[in-house]
Design an enzyme around this catalytic site. Structure first.
Site, PDB file in Angstrom:
ATOM      1  N   ARG A   1       0.844  -1.194   0.000  1.00  0.00           N
ATOM      2  CA  ARG A   1       0.000   0.000   0.000  1.00  0.00           C
ATOM      3  C   ARG A   1       0.882   1.247   0.000  1.00  0.00           C
ATOM      4  O   ARG A   1       1.936   1.269   0.623  1.00  0.00           O
ATOM      5  CB  ARG A   1      -0.911   0.036   1.234  1.00  0.00           C
ATOM      6  CG  ARG A   1      -1.987  -1.043   1.258  1.00  0.00           C
ATOM      7  CD  ARG A   1      -3.054  -0.761   0.228  1.00  0.00           C
ATOM      8  NE  ARG A   1      -4.166  -1.689   0.324  1.00  0.00           N
ATOM      9  CZ  ARG A   1      -4.242  -2.840  -0.327  1.00  0.00           C
ATOM     10  NH1 ARG A   1      -3.222  -3.207  -1.123  1.00  0.00           N
ATOM     11  NH2 ARG A   1      -5.278  -3.621  -0.213  1.00  0.00           N
TER      12      ARG A   1
ATOM     13  N   MET B   1      -2.327  23.276   9.038  1.00  0.00           N
ATOM     14  CA  MET B   1      -1.657  22.080   9.532  1.00  0.00           C
ATOM     15  C   MET B   1      -1.071  22.325  10.918  1.00  0.00           C
ATOM     16  O   MET B   1      -0.645  23.431  11.243  1.00  0.00           O
ATOM     17  CB  MET B   1      -0.537  21.657   8.582  1.00  0.00           C
ATOM     18  CG  MET B   1      -0.979  21.426   7.137  1.00  0.00           C
ATOM     19  SD  MET B   1      -2.198  20.120   6.964  1.00  0.00           S
ATOM     20  CE  MET B   1      -1.238  18.687   7.479  1.00  0.00           C
TER      21      MET B   1
ATOM     22  N   GLU C   1      -4.212  30.432  12.593  1.00  0.00           N
ATOM     23  CA  GLU C   1      -4.790  30.424  11.249  1.00  0.00           C
ATOM     24  C   GLU C   1      -5.936  31.416  11.116  1.00  0.00           C
ATOM     25  O   GLU C   1      -6.123  32.016  10.050  1.00  0.00           O
ATOM     26  CB  GLU C   1      -5.255  29.013  10.887  1.00  0.00           C
ATOM     27  CG  GLU C   1      -4.131  28.010  10.713  1.00  0.00           C
ATOM     28  CD  GLU C   1      -3.258  28.320   9.507  1.00  0.00           C
ATOM     29  OE1 GLU C   1      -3.719  29.025   8.589  1.00  0.00           O
ATOM     30  OE2 GLU C   1      -2.097  27.867   9.486  1.00  0.00           O
TER      31      GLU C   1
ATOM     32  N   GLU D   1      -4.040  11.722   7.132  1.00  0.00           N
ATOM     33  CA  GLU D   1      -4.489  13.041   7.582  1.00  0.00           C
ATOM     34  C   GLU D   1      -5.672  12.930   8.531  1.00  0.00           C
ATOM     35  O   GLU D   1      -6.673  12.286   8.247  1.00  0.00           O
ATOM     36  CB  GLU D   1      -4.888  13.914   6.392  1.00  0.00           C
ATOM     37  CG  GLU D   1      -5.301  15.315   6.822  1.00  0.00           C
ATOM     38  CD  GLU D   1      -5.695  16.186   5.668  1.00  0.00           C
ATOM     39  OE1 GLU D   1      -5.141  17.290   5.545  1.00  0.00           O
ATOM     40  OE2 GLU D   1      -6.538  15.763   4.862  1.00  0.00           O
TER      41      GLU D   1
ATOM     42  N   GLU E   1       3.935  31.736   1.568  1.00  0.00           N
ATOM     43  CA  GLU E   1       3.301  30.427   1.388  1.00  0.00           C
ATOM     44  C   GLU E   1       2.382  30.420   0.162  1.00  0.00           C
ATOM     45  O   GLU E   1       1.621  29.485  -0.038  1.00  0.00           O
ATOM     46  CB  GLU E   1       2.508  30.038   2.638  1.00  0.00           C
ATOM     47  CG  GLU E   1       3.393  29.791   3.857  1.00  0.00           C
ATOM     48  CD  GLU E   1       2.612  29.277   5.054  1.00  0.00           C
ATOM     49  OE1 GLU E   1       1.389  29.045   4.912  1.00  0.00           O
ATOM     50  OE2 GLU E   1       3.221  29.099   6.125  1.00  0.00           O
TER      51      GLU E   1
END
Length: 217
Positions: A46, A93, A107, A134, A157
């Site tokens: 996988r 993240m 954020e 995730e 970014e």
């Protein structure tokens, strides 16, 4: 009666090899696991996309019954028949040394110029566990949306973010009409539809003083 679930002792990771390292990482795994009918699977191969943990923030103003959304270009939606610009929750993240709560506050300021007045954890879920690790930590935040809006994001970014302040019902309509077509927005706004009355009652007497700041950057 729900059967006892399998746990970490019911699989064997035989090998793990890094195959790519960039903004994200990809590893190739060889593993096997127990079968529901008994015994073990054969060893299988996988690929796993390593993304780690991310935080999502549902920014809600209970006094004006408004939601603060962000709109930005998403490479994963390049083939979308309508547009790769999506309406989303504020999100980011979790980096090494950070707590999810600190990420939510960071954020919110970077992407929308917002100060969070309260933060409530709603759900933790896997975004697509068939191929990535995730994990999403979704929060509801109380904000004062007066003056919110404008263009935000960190240039280094390559962020180009437009902030939209929408009435709650209109934000939910954006999900139903396909503009906010991502799991985080669907989950967050559906939760808000079920809980906005309670949030309004809870915060009715705690409205912050007016501010002259525009919230733009």
């Amino acid at each position: 009666m729900i059967p006892t679930p399998f746990t970490a002792v019911d699989y064997t990771l035989e090998a793990e090899q890094p195959v790519y390292q960039g903004f994200f990482a990809m590893h190739k795994l060889r593993l096997k696991h127990r079968r529901f009918a008994g015994g073990w699977t054969d060893t299988m191969s996988r690929e796993l996309l390593l993304r780690g943990r991310a935080v999502g923030v549902l920014a809600y103003d209970p006094w004006q019954d408004q939601v603060v959304l962000v709109e930005q270009f998403r490479v994963g939606a390049l083939q979308d028949q309508d547009s790769p610009w999506l309406l989303e929750m504020i999100a980011g993240m979790v980096e090494a040394g950070e707590t999810p709560e600190s990420v939510a506050h960071r954020e919110a300021m970077e992407e929308a110029g917002l100060q969070l007045l309260d933060l409530q954890h709603l759900f933790t879920y896997y975004s697509s566990p068939g191929g990535t690790d995730e994990q999403i930590l979704l929060y509801a935040a109380i904000v004062d949306a007066r003056g919110a809006g404008g263009l935000h994001g960190l240039q280094h970014e390559h962020e180009d973010i437009r902030v939209l302040v929408l009435p709650r019902q209109q934000a939910w309509q954006q999900c139903q009409q396909g503009r906010a077509r991502n799991a985080m927005s669907l989950i967050a706004l559906q939760w808000l539809e079920m809980n906005h009355t309670q949030m309004q009652h809870q915060w009715q007497a705690q409205r912050p003083l007016p501010t002259t700041e525009t919230g733009e950057s």
